[in-house]
Design a protein around this motif. Structure first.
Motif, PDB file in Angstrom:
ATOM      1  N   THR B 173      34.639  46.446  38.739  1.00 58.23           N
ATOM      2  CA  THR B 173      34.058  45.841  37.529  1.00 58.23           C
ATOM      3  C   THR B 173      33.336  44.554  37.923  1.00 58.23           C
ATOM      4  N   GLY B 174      32.422  44.125  37.071  1.00 62.81           N
ATOM      5  CA  GLY B 174      31.762  42.813  37.225  1.00 62.81           C
ATOM      6  C   GLY B 174      31.065  42.627  38.556  1.00 62.81           C
ATOM      7  N   ARG B 219      40.368  41.084  33.002  1.00 64.85           N
ATOM      8  CA  ARG B 219      39.561  42.133  32.386  1.00 64.85           C
ATOM      9  C   ARG B 219      40.309  42.979  31.364  1.00 64.85           C
ATOM     10  N   ASP B 292      38.355  36.877  42.469  1.00 66.10           N
ATOM     11  CA  ASP B 292      37.389  37.410  41.508  1.00 66.10           C
ATOM     12  C   ASP B 292      38.065  37.914  40.226  1.00 66.10           C
ATOM     13  N   GLU B 294      38.477  40.757  39.232  1.00 68.54           N
ATOM     14  CA  GLU B 294      37.890  41.977  38.709  1.00 68.54           C
ATOM     15  C   GLU B 294      38.864  43.129  38.988  1.00 68.54           C
ATOM     16  N   ASN B 312      29.381  47.395  33.034  1.00 66.25           N
ATOM     17  CA  ASN B 312      30.670  46.838  33.478  1.00 66.25           C
ATOM     18  C   ASN B 312      31.131  47.420  34.810  1.00 66.25           C
TER      19      ASN B 312
END
Lengths: 348, 348
Positions: B173-174, B219, B292, B294, B312
């Motif tokens: 993600t991200g 998230r 991060d 993520e 995403n």
């Protein structure tokens, strides 16, 4: 006792965090059926059907909560677990899982950390609790433990601080004040050792007190006894900060008062002797000493027969209407207001 | 940014531990129906019917995990919560409860601790999580946070590190590496500040990177998206230590290999610019940078349509048979073996 143990030295930086975690968790055996997944993922996974879960956490810091000059690392690990299990039992719940986080400076070799974990695992095995997670990191100074304990019970069995009624009996398990006097002995020996490292102290007369300080046991047996006797206390708390503040916690949460009878407070003979030696008042010690990890609970009078004559339990008073306040009734029949001052680590 | 905030000063020793706990917990509002009892007893009581519970804990230590010279206390509180929630979401579970333990030296006035808790409560409210317990104590040096997070999900939804199959897609993600480069910016400004405290740095071009470092978001939205899209990853982990070691964790737990394509790794333009400025290789930073937060997951190929074109998600590779090992495929089509070296706080 006061000599620092010699370790063969394996440095933590060689192992690294992942290596250390693998090393410390490789022999874990899971025994609780409520443990679906233990160490090794982003989180542990637990499953308790038709029961409620209790969750408690404690932080233990070198130089604040323990002194490694007389606290062996293995005992420290054991005691750190007891401190948390005691909170679970104080809810009348069965303890089932633990997470163990430690921060440790590079001055500790791997072998020292292994000692610490030996104590943790000994406690976990003895009490039938699974170690399911945690965190391991370096600290800039000293050793630090953060432990979280999980337990479970059916909703009707969970005992809060808030259920006490006026006229309920006030009951405590075991005896009080010994752990605090054990600490006084250890502090005194540390000072003697500083002056004369050759001195060989005879600590035999103090064995019970020192054990209560260094290796306390949480009262899992009492929770099992309650089940067997089919009684559920109306309120309960563990005695970690001293009897006075624990009684005040029950009073405040339950909106009741209390009468505590000085003559009823259970004391071990060794504790009485050492109080005389130190010229300390034994009642004061039990009221504000702490670290006994006994259970303090209130019981409906109808259940008195169940505990009568049982050496695990001592009725030390009874609850009253809130407006009457909380008092100690001395041997001389004086009424002294109880204070809720527990131990304050922020005091200098 | 680098100036220390002036606080009116209320000393912690005046309040004491009970006073501090009361003060910090007085405004807590419980919102989760699974929270039966929060702060104020020996343990919190939780109830999750027909679901499994996930439990994770993290330790954050001043001087090791954060530097208060550029980390505002409110951000620290917020981030400490995110670190833990991220682990709950990495199990594809809903986060529901937190316990917050802090150890703090007397040099922090009450107002500083209030700032820290303001960040903690902001995070808890934003993510809909109840603070149900914790411990508050003094430390001999610095500030320390220990947070435990609890979440829940039905058993079929829980995603472990161990479910990846060869041919599964590897998805993140991200974008990656920005938090690490934000840290480099902050460290550089700290050095500049030491030399010239009058210097007014223009940090606007670095705003995104600094925010990723100081105020990361877990998230939760991705977990909700999975539910909406009716997909369940085959394995998942959060990216806290750098992409390389997270991929290795999935490979090891799932007994598979992996191919990661350098050209697919999602990077923010600001991150690329700063890597050039610092003469650092952006791929290396994403592989070993960390923080991060993520989500890295594997997905059965049949679910590809569900994520295709969704901004995403970025497919960065795929899993392989275990014997093929885990490799980075560079832009020049070279195969480089991935290493599982995460961040090691024990290194000097």
């Amino acid at each position: 006792m006061l000599k620092s143990k010699e370790y063969t030295s394996t440095s933590l930086s060689q192992l690294g965090e992942f290596g250390l975690i693998d090393h410390l968790t490789q022999h874990i055996k899971l025994t609780q059926k409520s443990t679906i997944k233990g160490v090794g993922d982003d989180a542990a996974v637990l499953e308790v059907k038709d029961q409620q879960m209790v969750l408690t956490t404690d932080l233990l810091i070198e130089g604040v909560h323990f002194d490694l000059s007389y606290m062996p690392l293995k005992h420290l690990g054991y005691k750190a677990v007891m401190v948390n299990l005691s909170d679970v039992y104080a809810m009348n719940a069965q303890a089932s899982q633990l997470t163990i986080s430690i921060a440790v400076s590079n001055r500790f070799p791997l072998e020292a950390i292994e000692e610490l974990y030996a104590g943790i695992y000994l406690a976990a095995n003895t009490y039938g609790v699974d170690v399911v997670g945690g965190d391991t990191t370096s600290s800039t100074s000293g050793l630090l433990l953060s432990i979280t304990a999980v337990g479970h019970a059916v909703a009707e069995d969970i005992v809060y601080r808030s259920g006490a009624k006026p006229t309920d009996l006030l009951v405590v398990t075991g005896d009080l004040g010994a752990a605090y006097m054990g600490l006084q002995i250890l502090e005194r020996e540390k000072e003697v050792f500083k002056v004369n490292p050759q001195n060989q102290p005879d600590l035999d007369p103090y064995a019970y007190l020192i054990e209560r300080q260094l290796k306390p046991e949480a009262r899992k047996d009492v929770i099992e006894l309650f089940k067997k006797m089919e009684i559920v206390p109306t309120s309960m708390i563990d005695v970690s900060d001293g009897l006075s503040s624990e009684i005040m916690h029950l009073c405040k949460a339950s909106k009741v008062g209390a009468k505590l009878y000085e003559e009823k407070i259970p004391l071990d003979p060794a504790m009485i002797n050492v109080c005389e030696e130190f010229k300390l008042d034994s009642t004061t010690i039990t009221l504000s000493g702490g670290e006994d990890y006994e259970l303090l609970f209130t019981l409906d009078q109808k259940d008195y027969d169940a505990i009568k004559g049982n050496p695990n339990f001592t009725v030390i008073g009874h609850m009253t209407e809130e407006k009457e306040g909380a008092h100690l009734i001395t041997r001389a029949n004086q009424q002294i207001k109880l204070e809720d001052r527990g131990w304050n680590s922020f005091e200098e």
